[in-house]
Design an enzyme around this catalytic site. Structure first.
Site, PDB file in Angstrom:
ATOM      1  N   ASP A 153      34.634  29.237  69.644  1.00 33.68           N
ATOM      2  CA  ASP A 153      34.007  30.237  68.776  1.00 33.68           C
ATOM      3  C   ASP A 153      32.542  30.443  69.175  1.00 33.68           C
ATOM      4  O   ASP A 153      32.022  31.561  69.145  1.00 33.68           O
ATOM      5  CB  ASP A 153      34.107  29.773  67.319  1.00 33.68           C
ATOM      6  CG  ASP A 153      33.598  30.820  66.356  1.00 33.68           C
ATOM      7  OD1 ASP A 153      34.261  31.867  66.225  1.00 33.68           O
ATOM      8  OD2 ASP A 153      32.524  30.621  65.758  1.00 33.68           O
ATOM      9  N   ASN A 161      25.299  29.580  61.389  1.00 37.06           N
ATOM     10  CA  ASN A 161      25.090  30.279  62.665  1.00 37.06           C
ATOM     11  C   ASN A 161      23.680  30.874  62.643  1.00 37.06           C
ATOM     12  O   ASN A 161      22.940  30.670  61.672  1.00 37.06           O
ATOM     13  CB  ASN A 161      26.168  31.344  62.880  1.00 37.06           C
ATOM     14  CG  ASN A 161      26.183  32.389  61.774  1.00 37.06           C
ATOM     15  OD1 ASN A 161      25.205  32.553  61.044  1.00 37.06           O
ATOM     16  ND2 ASN A 161      27.289  33.086  61.633  1.00 37.06           N
TER      17      ASN A 161
END
Ligand code: COA
Length: 372
Positions: free
Chosen positions: A248, A54
């Site tokens: 997500d 991420n």
């Protein structure tokens, strides 16, 4: 005239079926010769690379969910094809509440293991565990574990649900515990099914710079995705793991917009996959904040599906993701309180608060029983 059909002209399903016919007798033999234990469990190890990260540089929560779903799908599909005459793919229908216990870093190895823990007539529970290994020091830590439910859908007719061959249980107690989990989720999901059918799509939003900060509208975000072949199973329907990754991602955007800091997924409430999503559909994944506690945010994620011609529109999935805001040393930060406008937002906030308190009580009880 003899005519040869080149192998490459076969569809992936046709190729797989012709190969499996050749192997069928061998596989039957393997079951008899006690190879079945291997068929019930699955282990995969993969080095975490920058494309798994991420923006903070840790492994993306969505990627962890996707790996878990893949492992569950493999073990579930293998089991359901062991005895049935008719071939099938195990489709993800539910993920129980899952906690991201500790972060995983790029350069670590993810060890994903999956095992069948219960089967009803038409569904099976697979428990999946992810352990992160630092291969420089050898240190290992649990990153995530979850129970996933799959349903075998026939390869010839995706709407036909096949029977699951009964697994062997190590003891009658284990079977009984599994049956209780099955009954509990069945009751819970019938309630959410009724709820998801009555939901209307959220109003399209929002990157309006004039919107007031810390309101629901300010951080509400949507991601639009055209479902392509690489997202799909052999049936040409989306893999549950792909959907969870998109969910997500959107939830993370909402959380980051609200806090303006680094954020991580802490947990995901149970997800039910009520409807399939076919290749060629357009998926709109929308996330909106529903509740904030002192140091956590609850984001509701809705997955709405439309065919390209928009003849049919439906909600395929919805779920609640819990995110935490982090400082630069990865320590939890206070979260700006959500500003509520109107009755609907207040109702969602109150429901979110109830879930937050229930989850907190359960977590504390689990911690206490673990310490005893
Ligand atoms: N969680 C756990 N089990 C479920 C479930 C869920 N959300 N939905 C269905 N099941 C189980 C039922 O318990 C039943 O098993 P049982 O007879 O042993 O009790 C079996 O599935 C069939 O249930 P049924 O009520 O007849 O079917 P349905 O109308 O709920 O439809 C699917 C089942 C699988 C066809 C439908 O839920 C579906 O298409 N879901 C999407 C699957 C998918 O595409 N996954 C990837 C998501 S992107």
């Amino acid at each position: 005239m003899l005519c040869f059909r080149p192998e490459s002209s076969k569809t992936p399903v046709a190729k797989l079926l012709s190969a499996s016919r050749k192997r069928q007798s061998l596989r039957k033999h393997q079951i008899i010769t006690d190879d079945r234990e291997d068929g019930e469990a699955y282990h995969l190890s993969r080095l975490m690379r920058p494309d798994d990260a991420n923006i903070v540089g840790n492994v993306h929560g969505g990627n962890v969910l996707k790996m878990m779903e893949e492992a569950g799908c493999i073990v579930g599909t293998r089991h359901c094809n062991a005895e049935n005459g008719e071939h099938c793919v195990a489709a993800l229908v539910r993920v129980e509440k899952t906690e991201f216990v500790s972060p995983m870093f790029i350069g670590e190895v993810a060890h994903v293991s999956a095992a069948i823990t219960y089967a009803s007539k038409h569904s099976l529970e697979v428990q999946v565990k992810v352990v992160a290994e630092n291969i420089l020091t050898g240190a290992k830590k649990l990153a995530n574990k979850a129970a996933l439910w799959y349903v075998p859908c026939s390869l010839q007719n995706v709407d036909k649900i096949l029977e699951v061959p009964p697994p062997k249980y190590a003891s009658p107690e284990l079977e009984e515990e599994g049956r209780k989990r099955y009954e509990a989720q069945k009751t819970e999901r019938l309630e959410t099914k009724a709820r998801s059918e009555e939901v209307v799509p959220p109003p399209s939003n929002p990157e309006d710079p004039l919107k007031e900060r810390h309101t629901v509208a300010f951080s509400q975000s949507s991601l639009i995705h055209l479902v392509g072949p690489s997202d799909c199973t052999l049936h040409n329907y989306v893999h549950g793991g792909v959907t969870m990754k998109l969910m997500d991602e959107v939830a993370g955007i909402v959380a980051a917009r609200h806090c303006n800091t680094n954020i991580v997924t802490a947990s995901v409430d149970p997800i039910n996959f009520h409807r399939k999503i076919k290749k060629g559909c357009v998926v709109t994944v929308t996330g909106r904040l529903t509740f904030t506690s002192n140091r956590s945010m609850e984001i509701e994620v809705l997955v709405d599906v439309a065919s390209l011609a928009e003849k049919e529109k439906y909600r395929a999935v919805s779920a609640f993701f819990i995110f935490i805001s982090l400082d630069k040393d990865n320590r939890p930060l206070p979260v700006p309180q959500l500003k509520i406008n109107g009755e609907d937002e207040q109702r969602r906030f109150d429901e979110g608060q109830k879930r937050y308190l229930q989850n907190k009580t359960k977590r504390l009880a689990a911690r206490e029983s673990h310490q005893q």
